[in-house]
Design a protein around this motif. Structure first.
Motif, PDB file in Angstrom:
ATOM      1  N   PRO A 215       0.817  -1.224   0.000  1.00 42.54           N
ATOM      2  CA  PRO A 215       0.000   0.000   0.000  1.00 42.54           C
ATOM      3  C   PRO A 215       0.847   1.269   0.000  1.00 42.54           C
ATOM      4  O   PRO A 215       0.440   2.284  -0.575  1.00 42.54           O
ATOM      5  CB  PRO A 215      -0.826  -0.118   1.274  1.00 42.54           C
ATOM      6  N   LEU A 216       2.020   1.209   0.622  1.00 43.51           N
ATOM      7  CA  LEU A 216       2.903   2.379   0.590  1.00 43.51           C
ATOM      8  C   LEU A 216       3.342   2.673  -0.847  1.00 43.51           C
ATOM      9  O   LEU A 216       3.452   3.842  -1.242  1.00 43.51           O
ATOM     10  CB  LEU A 216       4.118   2.150   1.484  1.00 43.51           C
ATOM     11  N   ALA A 217       3.578   1.633  -1.632  1.00 41.10           N
ATOM     12  CA  ALA A 217       3.956   1.837  -3.032  1.00 41.10           C
ATOM     13  C   ALA A 217       2.826   2.506  -3.812  1.00 41.10           C
ATOM     14  O   ALA A 217       3.079   3.326  -4.698  1.00 41.10           O
ATOM     15  CB  ALA A 217       4.329   0.502  -3.674  1.00 41.10           C
ATOM     16  N   TRP A 218       1.579   2.166  -3.498  1.00 42.26           N
ATOM     17  CA  TRP A 218       0.450   2.843  -4.147  1.00 42.26           C
ATOM     18  C   TRP A 218       0.440   4.333  -3.797  1.00 42.26           C
ATOM     19  O   TRP A 218       0.172   5.175  -4.647  1.00 42.26           O
ATOM     20  CB  TRP A 218      -0.864   2.196  -3.723  1.00 42.26           C
ATOM     21  N   VAL A 219       0.724   4.638  -2.538  1.00 41.60           N
ATOM     22  CA  VAL A 219       0.744   6.032  -2.117  1.00 41.60           C
ATOM     23  C   VAL A 219       1.879   6.789  -2.814  1.00 41.60           C
ATOM     24  O   VAL A 219       1.700   7.915  -3.294  1.00 41.60           O
ATOM     25  CB  VAL A 219       0.914   6.124  -0.583  1.00 41.60           C
ATOM     26  N   LEU A 220       3.044   6.167  -2.890  1.00 37.32           N
ATOM     27  CA  LEU A 220       4.220   6.849  -3.421  1.00 37.32           C
ATOM     28  C   LEU A 220       4.281   6.872  -4.936  1.00 37.32           C
ATOM     29  O   LEU A 220       4.783   7.830  -5.529  1.00 37.32           O
ATOM     30  CB  LEU A 220       5.488   6.177  -2.875  1.00 37.32           C
ATOM     31  N   ARG A 221       3.754   5.805  -5.592  1.00 33.21           N
ATOM     32  CA  ARG A 221       3.959   5.662  -7.027  1.00 33.21           C
ATOM     33  C   ARG A 221       2.680   5.450  -7.828  1.00 33.21           C
ATOM     34  O   ARG A 221       2.724   5.415  -9.059  1.00 33.21           O
ATOM     35  CB  ARG A 221       4.921   4.502  -7.318  1.00 33.21           C
ATOM     36  N   GLY A 222       1.541   5.274  -7.166  1.00 32.70           N
ATOM     37  CA  GLY A 222       0.303   5.050  -7.883  1.00 32.70           C
ATOM     38  C   GLY A 222       0.166   3.616  -8.343  1.00 32.70           C
ATOM     39  O   GLY A 222       0.824   2.709  -7.832  1.00 32.70           O
ATOM     40  N   PRO A 223      -0.692   3.367  -9.357  1.00 34.43           N
ATOM     41  CA  PRO A 223      -0.935   2.008  -9.806  1.00 34.43           C
ATOM     42  C   PRO A 223       0.305   1.377 -10.434  1.00 34.43           C
ATOM     43  O   PRO A 223       1.205   2.089 -10.897  1.00 34.43           O
ATOM     44  CB  PRO A 223      -2.056   2.147 -10.845  1.00 34.43           C
ATOM     45  N   PRO A 224       0.372   0.048 -10.460  1.00 37.01           N
ATOM     46  CA  PRO A 224       1.523  -0.621 -11.062  1.00 37.01           C
ATOM     47  C   PRO A 224       1.598  -0.373 -12.560  1.00 37.01           C
ATOM     48  O   PRO A 224       0.574  -0.226 -13.226  1.00 37.01           O
ATOM     49  CB  PRO A 224       1.281  -2.110 -10.761  1.00 37.01           C
ATOM     50  N   SER A 225       2.806  -0.330 -13.080  1.00 38.02           N
ATOM     51  CA  SER A 225       3.018  -0.072 -14.506  1.00 38.02           C
ATOM     52  C   SER A 225       3.454  -1.343 -15.217  1.00 38.02           C
ATOM     53  O   SER A 225       3.971  -2.279 -14.611  1.00 38.02           O
ATOM     54  CB  SER A 225       4.089   1.005 -14.693  1.00 38.02           C
TER      55      SER A 225
END
Length: 253
Positions: A215-225
């Motif tokens: 969830p931290l990655a969603w906050v920092l970077r948004g959806p997966p690419s």
């Protein structure tokens, strides 16, 4: 055997071989220190795994994504970069490589250094060790998920960042928890006869840290690419990332 099957075995072989060498160095530092009467100092022992991970990302990242850690595989899958159906095979390959490395150390040096088993510092509370392993793993997974963008997990940026983080975590936190951050690395020495700290801490802590990093990655970077998916799975069989824009679970293999 089809091309897809050959690629699948190649990826699993890369994970097994890579984890073998990582554990050989990470656990082997403690073993050699025990055999030589303390000639491997703590700074060398904690920097060595970071350097090995750096080298392995250069070597194996294009084939398998160079996870080398069940917690990393789980984080990639939960983030949407890696197919869940491939997780069991990846984890099995990592465990097999780790156990093989611990077995080699045991065969060569007996139980010297407790086969490199991970252990807390003297007098350190188990709860503090668990919390530190969670936090260290959260940081590691955040670095990995962040540097995987744009296929950088198979290039110099991720290799330097991830290897550097592992070394840095070991330098300041190694005396407290052992700074394992890898269930396979901590489990393997115990299975071949080593005696470390409370094993549940080193199995659960990295997984909890990996779960928190998603969830931290969603906050920092948004959806997966799609590019990050490409980095997590390696380039073997897949081609350039812009040729495979679909989500990871729709890929063959």
């Amino acid at each position: 055997m089809t091309t897809s099957q050959r690629s699948g075995w190649r990826r699993l072989s890369a994970e097994g071989v890579g984890t073998f060498f990582l554990v050989l160095v990470a656990a082997g530092a403690g073993v050699v220190d025990g055999v030589t009467g303390g000639q491997v100092g703590r700074p060398a022992a904690v920097v060595a795994p970071g350097l090995m991970v750096l080298a392995l990302i250069y070597t194996l990242g294009e084939t398998s994504g160079a996870h080398l850690n069940p917690a990393v595989t789980m984080a990639f899958a939960a983030r949407g970069h890696f197919p869940w159906r491939r997780v069991p095979a990846y984890v099995a390959a990592q465990l097999a490589g780790a156990i093989a490395a611990a077995g080699v150390l045991r065969a060569l040096f007996g139980t010297a250094g407790q086969v490199g088993a991970t252990r807390p510092g003297t007098g350190i509370d188990t709860g503090a060790v668990f919390a530190l392993e969670v936090l260290l793993s959260l940081g590691l997974m955040t670095v990995i998920l962040g540097t995987s963008s744009g296929a950088r997990n198979i290039g110099h940026n991720a290799a330097i960042a991830i290897g550097g983080y592992i070394a840095l975590a070991g330098l300041w936190a190694g005396p407290i928890s052992g700074a394992s951050m890898n269930p396979a690395r901590s489990l393997a020495p115990v299975l071949v006869g080593g005696h470390g700290g409370p094993l549940w801490v080193y199995l659960l802590g990295p997984l909890v840290g990996a779960g928190l990093a998603v969830p931290l990655a969603w906050v920092l970077r948004g959806p997966p690419s799609a590019e990050a998916t490409h980095a997590a799975q390696g380039t073997d069989e897949m081609g350039p990332p812009n040729e495979h824009p679909s989500e990871p679970d729709s890929r063959s293999g």
